[in-house]
Design an enzyme around this catalytic site. Structure first.
Site, PDB file in Angstrom:
ATOM      1  CG  PHE A  45       7.162  17.836 -47.670  1.00 33.05           C
ATOM      2  CD1 PHE A  45       7.661  18.569 -46.605  1.00 33.05           C
ATOM      3  CD2 PHE A  45       7.449  16.481 -47.727  1.00 33.05           C
ATOM      4  CE1 PHE A  45       8.415  17.967 -45.622  1.00 33.05           C
ATOM      5  CE2 PHE A  45       8.212  15.871 -46.752  1.00 33.05           C
ATOM      6  CZ  PHE A  45       8.693  16.617 -45.698  1.00 33.05           C
ATOM      7  CB  SER A 294       8.333  10.243 -39.584  1.00 28.07           C
ATOM      8  OG  SER A 294       7.686  11.318 -38.939  1.00 28.07           O
ATOM      9  CE  LYS A 295       4.502  16.388 -45.063  1.00 23.59           C
ATOM     10  NZ  LYS A 295       3.609  16.266 -46.225  1.00 23.59           N
ATOM     11  NE  ARG A 296       2.703  12.249 -38.199  1.00 28.31           N
ATOM     12  CZ  ARG A 296       2.958  11.510 -37.116  1.00 28.31           C
ATOM     13  NH1 ARG A 296       3.004  12.075 -35.934  1.00 28.31           N
ATOM     14  NH2 ARG A 296       3.163  10.219 -37.226  1.00 28.31           N
TER      15      ARG A 296
END
Ligand code: GLU
Length: 549
Positions: A45, A294-296
């Protein structure tokens, strides 16, 4: 038994560090050349913040005639995923970031300072850990998890700093003989650095972005080699950046607080520390407050997002430079035609607090970037995108290349070229009405504006077709005829006239051309109608009028 024997017992096969010092000599580069590195974990990622860092790394290296390295930090093997390295390489490549040195595939690399994957450097870290043990600057620690937990609780109840330091560092002064005995008994251990620091003394660090920062010295005996024999991030960072002869460590500012520790490690190992530039995390504005992207939560945190949306990598990089360097925007304004490579980037001009990521601004930049492409380039790049993400668009484009290019050429050769495409995923929608099949099946309603009366529209269309339209007219004649038609039907031939005496007219020439535009495209907003009509040609125009009639 002394430290030397203990070191030998722990790492019997480790080489002398002089071996590595010779193997990886100082680089022979011009004065001022920067050696930088991007050092992700192989999670596959790439975060937009990572791309941001890599862009800056590469820029600085290029700009100074230095070297940009891709190193993979896989000492935390829990974070690894299959093909993670390859995916990172590909993601960077999507943005034209090709490292000068480092990993080129899952297990392949290029350069004289490798291996560039930390798990393949185990023996190197062990050699340096051994050298520290020999000097009494590192030691095996046998503390169990329970022991450490107990220590932490005690520290908390006493309201003092937690951690493994000073008198809390239980195995710090264990005699070598006793350590030997424990090891021979098969007790598990890790290696800790024996800190020489003092909490009450201060050090000053000069950060290339953040300026001077004062810290108390480190006094924690941090772990340098874990029980699996691999180093911690801290130790690997110091050994690798020394041996790879990295001059500038550009990394996220979550590492700033580790500076005292890293500086101490450099000192204990007898290395010259690199210069540091700690970049602030990219922020996102949400409901009036800022938070880290944020990745989430945010799809745009993953660089794959830009690729999937079809935002040209050039635009993304351009945008990142925009938020990275406060003087980029001015430079761009004054140097519209220049390549990004020519912009002189300065670390000291980077923002100290996090730059806010603004997708709308990025798309704006992207529109600009695409507006400068030739129609052929728009065709080729959108086809590459379509092949991966949109088969319907792919078919349209492949059916007739020259026709597609003629559509992309509408308003492209003007001094102010069209700016309606921000990403390749916009392309289908922006050309679809130019394809008869698709036009016939378009779900959209005809978007008539001021004139909506069916009878009136019919009159306009049939009058225009029979008495005013001629495919061979040039643009001026074409427009004059629409004005004539307007006048004939009771509309002002100039908007200006209408504004002066609105009660005198049913409307103005703009309302009439909108009717033509909508009848031909269903849309009230398209690029130049004259060019569209030129491409459609007489027969198809007739058909579209009739379809409406
Ligand atoms: N592997 C570290 C990370 O992912 C790299 C930090 C550094 O650049 O030193 O954050």
């Amino acid at each position: 038994m002394g430290y030397k024997d203990l070191a030998n017992l722990i790492f019997p096969d480790a080489k002398e560090i002089s071996y590595y010092e010779e193997k990886y000599p100082e680089r022979n580069l011009q004065e001022g050349a920067m050696v930088t590195r991007f050092a992700p974990s192989p999670t596959g990622f790439v975060h937009i913040g990572g791309l941001f860092g890599a862009t800056v790394d590469r820029k600085m290296a290029r700009q100074t005639g230095g070297v940009f390295i891709l190193r993979i930090e896989d000492t935390d093997q829990k974070r690894e995923i299959e093909n993670g390295v390859q995916q990172i390489i590909e993601s960077l490549k999507d943005f034209d970031i090709i490292p000068d040195e480092g990993m080129t595939g899952e297990n392949t690399d290029v350069g004289e300072y490798g291996p560039y994957k930390q798990s393949a450097r185990k023996e190197i870290y062990q050699a340096y850990a051994k050298s520290l043990i020999e000097k009494g600057l590192a030691y095996p620690c046998f503390a169990t998890t329970e022991e450490l937990e107990e220590m932490r609780k005690k520290q908390e109840s006493l309201k003092i700093r937690t951690g493994y330091y000073g008198k809390w560092a239980k195995y710090r002064n264990l005699p070598a003989e006793m350590a030997e005995e424990k090891i021979k008994n098969g007790e598990r251990f890790i290696i800790r650095m024996k800190s020489q620091g003092d909490e009450n003394r201060k050090i000053r660090h000069h950060d290339l972005i953040k300026g001077n920062i004062d810290f108390p010295e480190n006094d924690q005996d941090i772990v340098i080699i874990k029980s699996d024999g691999l180093p911690t991030y801290h130790f690997a960072h110091v050994v690798d950046d020394h041996l790879m002869r990295v001059t500038h460590v550009i990394r996220g500012d979550e590492w700033v607080s580790s500076i005292p520790l890293h500086l101490e490690l450099f000192k204990l190992l007898g290395f010259k520390a690199p210069k540091y530039a700690h970049t602030a995390a990219i922020m996102k504005e949400e409901n009036g407050s800022k938070r880290k992207i944020s990745k989430r939560k945010d799809p745009e945190a993953a660089v794959s997002y830009y690729h999937e949306e079809g935002i040209p990598s050039e635009a993304v990089v351009e945008y990142l430079l925009n938020i990275a360097n406060s003087n980029f925007e001015n430079w761009r304004r004054e140097n519209q035609e220049k390549n990004i490579e020519e912009f002189k980037f300065e670390l000291s001009k980077m923002s100290i607090s996090g730059a806010v990521f603004d997708l709308v601004k990025l798309l704006d930049i992207s529109k600009n970037v695409i507006s400068k492409y030739t129609a052929e380039r728009v065709y080729n790049d959108s086809l590459i995108w379509a092949k991966r993400y949109d088969s319907e668009l792919k078919e349209l484009l492949e059916a007739d290349k020259l026709y597609a290019i003629s559509i992309f050429n509408i308003e492209r050769r003007n001094t102010k070229p069209r700016k309606d495409i921000a990403k390749w995923s916009d392309v289908k929608n922006s050309i679809i009405y130019m394809y008869d099949d698709k036009f016939d099946r378009m779900q959209e309603e005809y978007a008539f504006q001021k004139i909506t009366n069916k009878q009136e529209i019919k009159t306009i269309l049939s009058e225009y077709e029979s008495n005013y339209y001629n495919q061979n007219d040039d643009k001026e004649v074409w427009f004059n005829k629409i004005k004539d038609l307007s006048e004939k039907l009771g509309y002002a031939r100039e908007v200006k006239l209408f504004k002066q005496e609105p009660e005198k007219y049913k409307g103005h020439v703009g309302d009439i051309s909108t009717v033509l535009r909508v009848a031909l495209t269903k849309r009230s907003n398209t690029p130049d109608l004259y060019e569209i009509m030129q491409i459609l040609g007489k027969e198809r125009i007739k058909k579209r009028f009739n379809k409406f009639l």
